[in-house]
Design a protein around this motif. Structure first.
Motif, PDB file in Angstrom:
ATOM      1  N   TRP A 136      53.794  -0.983-113.957  1.00 20.66           N
ATOM      2  CA  TRP A 136      52.505  -0.299-113.826  1.00 20.66           C
ATOM      3  C   TRP A 136      51.427  -1.259-113.329  1.00 20.66           C
ATOM      4  O   TRP A 136      50.584  -0.894-112.495  1.00 20.66           O
ATOM      5  N   GLU A 137      51.466  -2.494-113.814  1.00 18.34           N
ATOM      6  CA  GLU A 137      50.503  -3.492-113.356  1.00 18.34           C
ATOM      7  C   GLU A 137      50.663  -3.732-111.853  1.00 18.34           C
ATOM      8  O   GLU A 137      49.676  -3.788-111.116  1.00 18.34           O
ATOM      9  N   MET A 138      51.896  -3.820-111.390  1.00 22.11           N
ATOM     10  CA  MET A 138      52.133  -4.063-109.963  1.00 22.11           C
ATOM     11  C   MET A 138      51.729  -2.853-109.140  1.00 22.11           C
ATOM     12  O   MET A 138      51.133  -2.989-108.060  1.00 22.11           O
ATOM     13  N   LEU A 139      52.047  -1.656-109.632  1.00 20.98           N
ATOM     14  CA  LEU A 139      51.621  -0.445-108.929  1.00 20.98           C
ATOM     15  C   LEU A 139      50.107  -0.390-108.797  1.00 20.98           C
ATOM     16  O   LEU A 139      49.574  -0.012-107.740  1.00 20.98           O
ATOM     17  N   SER A 140      49.413  -0.762-109.850  1.00 21.35           N
ATOM     18  CA  SER A 140      47.956  -0.738-109.824  1.00 21.35           C
ATOM     19  C   SER A 140      47.406  -1.736-108.814  1.00 21.35           C
ATOM     20  O   SER A 140      46.451  -1.440-108.077  1.00 21.35           O
ATOM     21  N   ILE A 141      48.007  -2.913-108.744  1.00 20.67           N
ATOM     22  CA  ILE A 141      47.571  -3.922-107.770  1.00 20.67           C
ATOM     23  C   ILE A 141      47.808  -3.425-106.348  1.00 20.67           C
ATOM     24  O   ILE A 141      46.944  -3.562-105.470  1.00 20.67           O
ATOM     25  N   ILE A 142      48.971  -2.820-106.113  1.00 16.67           N
ATOM     26  CA  ILE A 142      49.271  -2.278-104.781  1.00 16.67           C
ATOM     27  C   ILE A 142      48.271  -1.178-104.426  1.00 16.67           C
ATOM     28  O   ILE A 142      47.730  -1.144-103.314  1.00 16.67           O
ATOM     29  N   GLY A 143      48.028  -0.270-105.372  1.00 17.13           N
ATOM     30  CA  GLY A 143      47.096   0.824-105.118  1.00 17.13           C
ATOM     31  C   GLY A 143      45.706   0.319-104.770  1.00 17.13           C
ATOM     32  O   GLY A 143      45.076   0.783-103.811  1.00 17.13           O
ATOM     33  N   GLU A 144      45.235  -0.655-105.544  1.00 16.46           N
ATOM     34  CA  GLU A 144      43.897  -1.185-105.302  1.00 16.46           C
ATOM     35  C   GLU A 144      43.826  -1.946-103.977  1.00 16.46           C
ATOM     36  O   GLU A 144      42.818  -1.882-103.262  1.00 16.46           O
ATOM     37  N   THR A 145      44.915  -2.653-103.634  1.00 20.93           N
ATOM     38  CA  THR A 145      44.929  -3.425-102.391  1.00 20.93           C
ATOM     39  C   THR A 145      45.012  -2.510-101.176  1.00 20.93           C
ATOM     40  O   THR A 145      44.355  -2.756-100.150  1.00 20.93           O
ATOM     41  N   LYS A 146      45.810  -1.452-101.285  1.00 22.71           N
ATOM     42  CA  LYS A 146      45.990  -0.529-100.166  1.00 22.71           C
ATOM     43  C   LYS A 146      44.892   0.536-100.098  1.00 22.71           C
ATOM     44  O   LYS A 146      44.808   1.278 -99.111  1.00 22.71           O
TER      45      LYS A 146
END
Length: 337
Positions: free
Chosen positions: A286-296
């Motif tokens: 979930w932490e990685m998904l959140s980072i990807i979402g925020e970056t993209k």
């Protein structure tokens, strides 16, 4: 950065494409509370059966992955016929590194910890057997690692490293043999690549040329791979069957990880935890998904309900669609802006 977990109807759409749950004690409570799907990696001779048992017990939560990790490939004999005696095998594998009296002393100490060698043909037979048993299984974890120092005792938590490294050519020979099985049985692959950017690119091109159209019938995931954004763009352009999964355990150690996320096509991204504590896999993904979402610049869904027709796809929906594309094997061109 702390990202509170979303509703369970979001979590059930998350797939951790690379983790090592059999390296820790797993309780029934851990598995009962697990709300995501995990791809459990085998790495060596003694954990193939552990992964198979876990997948048999929890078929709705565990996708098994079978293979021999580069860190343990020095255990494998690639010579024709039965493996030679233990000392003879390891002297042969490490022959170019036995250059001094100190190396001899370290070798003799290391030998006490090393297992008896196993034949590559036996490893491949075991791999095929497990893949036949589990039609949804992947090949993994396999790969290459230029920093693969050999520990004296791999079973202890604080490993003391010897002066020896697993010979790179030996790793590649065993990796390619396992990739041939993956192509033969049309199974996707979880690929380890550390400090090997050019050899990885060369391997992908070599496999494409050797196997032709059959190569495009499987997909490969470069797991937690720290490629430069520039090299990833080249690989992505040349190889439509290669995906990239990211983890907080590995990728966020690099200051370059956000640029790598920006460089990856929206349809090639996957997420993983790359840890062995199964009870932490959900929060790590979930932490990685959140980072990807925020970056993209993608919405990070807290629930699965679509609020309106004009609402753009969120990060979980996008990565979930990518997993479906990856799992199918044969690549189909697809774009989400």
């Amino acid at each position: 950065m702390n990202h509170p977990l979303p509703h369970s109807d979001v979590l059930k759409h998350i797939v951790d494409v690379h983790c090592h749950p059999t390296d820790s004690e797993i309780t029934e409570e851990h598995m009962r509370e697990l709300e995501i799907t995990i791809c459990a990696m085998a790495t060596r001779q003694d954990d193939q059966e552990l992964v198979a048992d876990l997948a048999s017990k929890y078929p709705d939560k565990v996708i098994p992955c079978f293979g021999f990790h580069p860190w343990f490939t020095h255990w494998i004999c690639t010579l024709t016929g039965p493996p030679p005696p233990k000392e003879e095998h390891y002297r042969y594998v490490l022959r170019e590194q036995l250059k001094s009296e100190q190396h001899e002393k370290d070798f003799n100490r290391l030998l006490d910890y090393l297992p008896d060698p196993i034949a590559l043909d036996d490893c491949l037979a075991n791999l095929r057997q497990n893949l036949y048993k589990f039609p949804q299984a992947m090949v993994g974890e396999v790969g290459m690692d230029r920093s693969a120092r050999i520990p004296f005792d791999y079973r202890v938590e604080k490993r003391e490293l010897s002066k020896f490294v697993v010979p790179f050519d030996h790793q590649i020979e065993i990796l390619e043999a396992q990739l041939h099985v993956a192509v033969e049985l049309k199974r996707n692959v979880s690929l380890h690549s550390v400090k090997s950017p050019k050899p990885t690119a060369d391997l992908l091109e070599r496999m494409r040329l050797e196997h032709g159209a059959l190569w495009s019938e499987i997909n490969l995931d470069l797991h937690s791979c720290g490629l430069s954004p520039e090299l990833w763009r080249i690989i992505e352009r040349k190889h439509s069957n290669v995906f990239l999964s990211l983890s907080t355990a590995i990728n966020t150690r690099s200051l370059n990880h956000l640029k790598l996320i920006e460089a990856v096509s929206p349809t090639r991204l996957l997420v993983e935890s790359d840890i062995h504590q199964v009870w932490q896999t959900t929060s790590r993904c979930w932490e990685m998904l959140s980072i990807i979402g925020e970056t993209k610049g993608w919405k990070v869904e807290n629930n699965w309900e679509i609020e309106g027709v004009e609402e753009p796809f969120g990060v979980v929906r996008r990565i979930d669609a990518n997993w479906a594309l990856f799992a199918r094997g044969i690549h189909v061109s697809r774009t989400i802006d």
